[in-house]
Design an enzyme around this catalytic site. Structure first.
Site, short mmCIF file in Angstrom:
data_model
loop_
_atom_site.label_atom_id
_atom_site.label_comp_id
_atom_site.label_asym_id
_atom_site.label_seq_id
_atom_site.Cartn_x
_atom_site.Cartn_y
_atom_site.Cartn_z
N ARG A 159 0.82 -1.22 0.00
CA ARG A 159 0.00 0.00 0.00
C ARG A 159 0.86 1.26 0.00
NH1 ARG A 159 -2.42 -3.95 -0.78
NH2 ARG A 159 -4.61 -4.41 -0.37
N GLU A 191 2.05 1.70 -3.44
CA GLU A 191 0.96 2.20 -4.29
C GLU A 191 0.80 3.71 -4.14
OE1 GLU A 191 -2.62 -0.33 -4.69
OE2 GLU A 191 -3.71 1.43 -4.00
N SER A 200 14.89 15.06 2.34
CA SER A 200 15.91 14.07 2.70
C SER A 200 15.28 12.84 3.34
CB SER A 200 16.91 14.68 3.67
OG SER A 200 17.89 13.72 4.03
#
Lengths: 149, 149, 149, 149, 149, 149, 149, 149, 149, 149
Positions: free
Chosen positions: H90, H93, H116
């Protein structure tokens, strides 16, 4: 205009004029190997300006294509890896089978280093043979020692 | 015992006995090329039974390893593709640069077909050169025509 | 014009004229297999000049396309690997399941070498069967021995 | 014990007892094809219990290995894709060259559907030939129509 | 014209005319599932000629597009694997999680073989649920036994 | 001890005791689906502590294995993608063919969102059929709307 | 017109009119987050019809582009994986470093399940800091329990 | 001893002693975040020597493991990319959907540079919610400007 | 207009006007390194507005191209990985050979952290050498400590 | 014994004896760079016999390990590509961003050829800086001209 477009122009002109690579080579250069000339016209090497001049004339290439032929290309001629075309795949298969052997024997003879693919030349010719002619390839690359520092 | 385990046994014996591939080749076979013998001991070719016998004796290999050396291996010697080792990569780079050129020139000379990687032999030697010695490779593969049917 | 563009021209002409591959084959060649003719028109084999002549006439192809059909293509017909199309994938699956078996049985019968995919021919036909007709494929490839040198 | 370990046990026993696949097949089954028996012993098919019984006896396999041989394996025999071994690669190359042709011709003859790789059988034999013997392969798979619903 | 271009024509017409897949399905076919009709218009199935006729009329498609819709496509609808789109990925995830479980349970119930993806049909519907409606999918594929030969 | 080792222990015990997944399921749980129990024992789901207790007793698993069965695994059961095993591949093929269709139809019915693979349940059963029994699969996943914020 | 073409139209209009995403967001929506609006205009989310109306007016988009902006896109914005752009790669690196940690801590706190990427919202803002300002990201996704059935 | 072996020792000790990551964190460090401590014990961060001392004592780790925990690991925790585990996927995604959006908004606010992933900290907590609790994640990374030179 | 199209416009103008990168750099900027200017014109860095102004004038670029040159690009200049071009591949090879060494030595000298590729500058120059001139590269990147929190 | 096993022995000895690479280098060689010595002990370069002798003594390595350290390794130190470790990835990112720029500038200065990665040396040092110390890297590789033949 991209390098790939120049290659396509070259192939179309060669096809429509019924030329062979041998004929193109003879018209474009006397001192350079047909392998280098062909590779340049396929987008993998560069031509000298006078060679490009002759190639452009022979193949009716536009001005920009002529200049591009003298530029150093982004090398790499294979659309997929491993190559799907049987002719080219067989060379790849030789590396799969002999790769580690070449490494061992080069190191045993020369020490730590490589055979240069830059300071390199090659020949390709027909080797007559009763059982069927053979493709004979000669390669010669400078041995480069790994620098110790 | 797997083929990879045999290769590791061979390398350990070679190392601990201080042998070179050249010495091993001389002890194992007179008629076969050192390239074939080395490739077989690295798991890419097979040895004849009498060669395997001599190799097993020289390298103190167990019975099963001796038999495996006469078996036809699952070929493919590279742990990654493209190969990460610089020596082997340079050959891969030659295919990237010259692959389509070889295809064109072989077809122009021989017609539709390939250079066999099976009915194939090769040599590798040192080519003395003032600017630095060179690795000289000779390859010869039978041309096979695409059958039309 | 690229080979892919020729294939698209062929497919459009075949579609708009309502032709089948069988009809095209009959018009283009009597001595060559429909498999070879179809493969050539799909960009994987080459046609003989007289075959290309007939194909160009039948399919209204331009001059450059006609010449391209006689050229040796860069082979490899699959847009992805493994192939996503179910018909073609099943052949790939056969290699996954039977690949090592074929290797063992070919080696046991013939020794070290391969079945050529170049000196190769094949047939494909309908095999009537009460439980449902079957696709029957016959392949025949010359056995090539690994050269020992 | 994994399936891969059973395959290794089979190969070691075959090697140390000097058996061929043909001999193993004859001892293990009369009604089943040597292709199926070999594939099962290489971990791609399953044996019937009585076949596994005979195989285990012939090859001195432990009890668990015998049971595993009757289990349905996780199929897929290739360590890399595309396969690096030349024998197996040639089959893969045939799919690269003929894949789209097979698709076209099967559809033209049978309509929308596939040749089954499950309701499938095959043969492999030596085809004597003056110019060199050939590997002859026959495949037969049930045509399955795409269901419309 | 390629199949991908037909799909883009379909999507543009659907969008500009404000049609839903449900409306298109009702106009194009009464006996065929909306899943098959939608899949065909997205380039993965074929339409019957009369369905293609109606689809072309409804969506103002040119003649060639109408014919292409009746042709068997090169199947495979995903631009990348694994699929990046969340809706489609979830199905892929189900295979990752349940793949080996499905294999075990199908084999235990049916023996060695597969669930056909060709002799296959499916439904998709809304399942009302107080905690949030659910997508309900029904699949049914013929079990195909591995042939022993 | 890793999860993969637990799965191997489970498979060995099942095999040597001659158990089926159905029998294991009946001994391990009454309220949970056989799909979940099988998936857990194959390393893709977790068992409740009392289920793990019963599973460990039935299969003679060591203490650590019992605890691991109650842990949430790192999910993903496929050794390669796409899966090489034919049973599992067919599900993957369905996504290749129907993926974009499912996306379109789910969005048309439910709007923007996905079918959950987490709040998800499924069934698998034999569907008797004169032309050959079928594998019937029912899936139900909660529709989750993309949140707008 | 494809979604990618719409995105290119959006970017050209934004550039030539000298607009910022902030200005576009303010003109297009008051209630929706700038993240959602930007993602939609980059082809990863959809706009509500009234938002698309305003976006089309502001950016001089044609009618079809306006409709496409309200359609649910095929999601996935990265041309390569892993992403080559340094800004996006850093997020990927966080998953490489913290992925298994997030899994462990989410499971310990919530049990078996996932953080939804669908019922999900996020914020991104500048966090002033003497040593250099920081990018501050807040994410919130509904926890979804794996359903046991 | 490799880092992976240390991680396995940690997981076994945690499991057999019935510890939670929260308990381990409390015993190992007061000033460091549980995220860092967990990541270190999973092989992605390093512990301070006194933290490693306490961890080794709590988990009965051998001397070498204790030292390894203070070493900087070769980072990268995912066995495959994209990750197959649903929890971790997830996050991946989110990058697929929002990657280009994050890039645009960070550049608009901060100029050319990155957030960063090294000068970076994060929090993870449970966010109570009537419709179902949520996972709340806070990230903060220093903005680094691309240096012009 | 896409960034790739701007790069192609730049290359065509450079070629047809016979300019070198050195000449372009001198005309476009005095304070910025030729490496940054060249990288920007190749689509990997951005130009300052006044630099873009001068570049557009020198190379006859249209208005939109000029603006695009000031935008932050989606970075990543390699069409394939590993790079097929020999010049670029050699840098990749250095990472293959020295990657873990750099990691060890940077950590030993600086502790846990990285050399920034963002707060980074470099030089490239010719180093005269009797045995053949050398390419001399100087890199300098800020060390960033991993934040402990 | 494999090269990877030697590297693991080296790392264990270094760790348990509390040695730094700097200390090891000082004991093993005076004339060779610490970069080469470290790379050799990590399996990417070879040691001279007397260096291996000292290394084996310092690190209590067995005889075979000592010999292996003098052998030329199969180079390639990265377990994945692109590298997942942040320190090493940043170098990879530099190639992604600057690769084509380096190619252009090297060609403009030197003509067609490459910077050798074999006849190559480098330095790495700390560069004090008020805003934070920097990693300074110096590289020098012989320029090799593409041979024309």
């Amino acid at each position: 205009m991209t390098r790939a477009e120049v290659t396509e122009l070259v192939l179309t002109a060669k096809r429509m004029k019924g030329l062979t690579w041998k004929q193109i080579h003879e018209k474009v250069s006397v001192s350079t190997s047909p392998i280098v000339i062909t590779a340049a016209l396929l987008g993998q090497m560069r031509l000298e300006p006078n060679e490009a001049e002759k190639a452009a004339e022979l193949l009716d290439l536009p001005e920009e294509a002529k200049i591009i032929l003298t530029e150093i290309p982004y090398r790499g001629s294979l659309p997929q890896v491993p190559p799907t075309d049987p002719v080219i795949y067989r060379f790849y298969e030789l590396i799969q089978v002999y790769g580690t052997t070449w490494k061992e024997l080069i190191h045993e003879e020369f020490g730590d280093g490589i055979m240069s693919a830059i300071d390199f030349d090659m020949t390709m010719e027909r080797q007559p043979d009763q059982k069927g002619d053979r493709v004979k390839i000669g390669m010669s690359g400078k041995f480069l020692s790994y620098k110790r520092y």
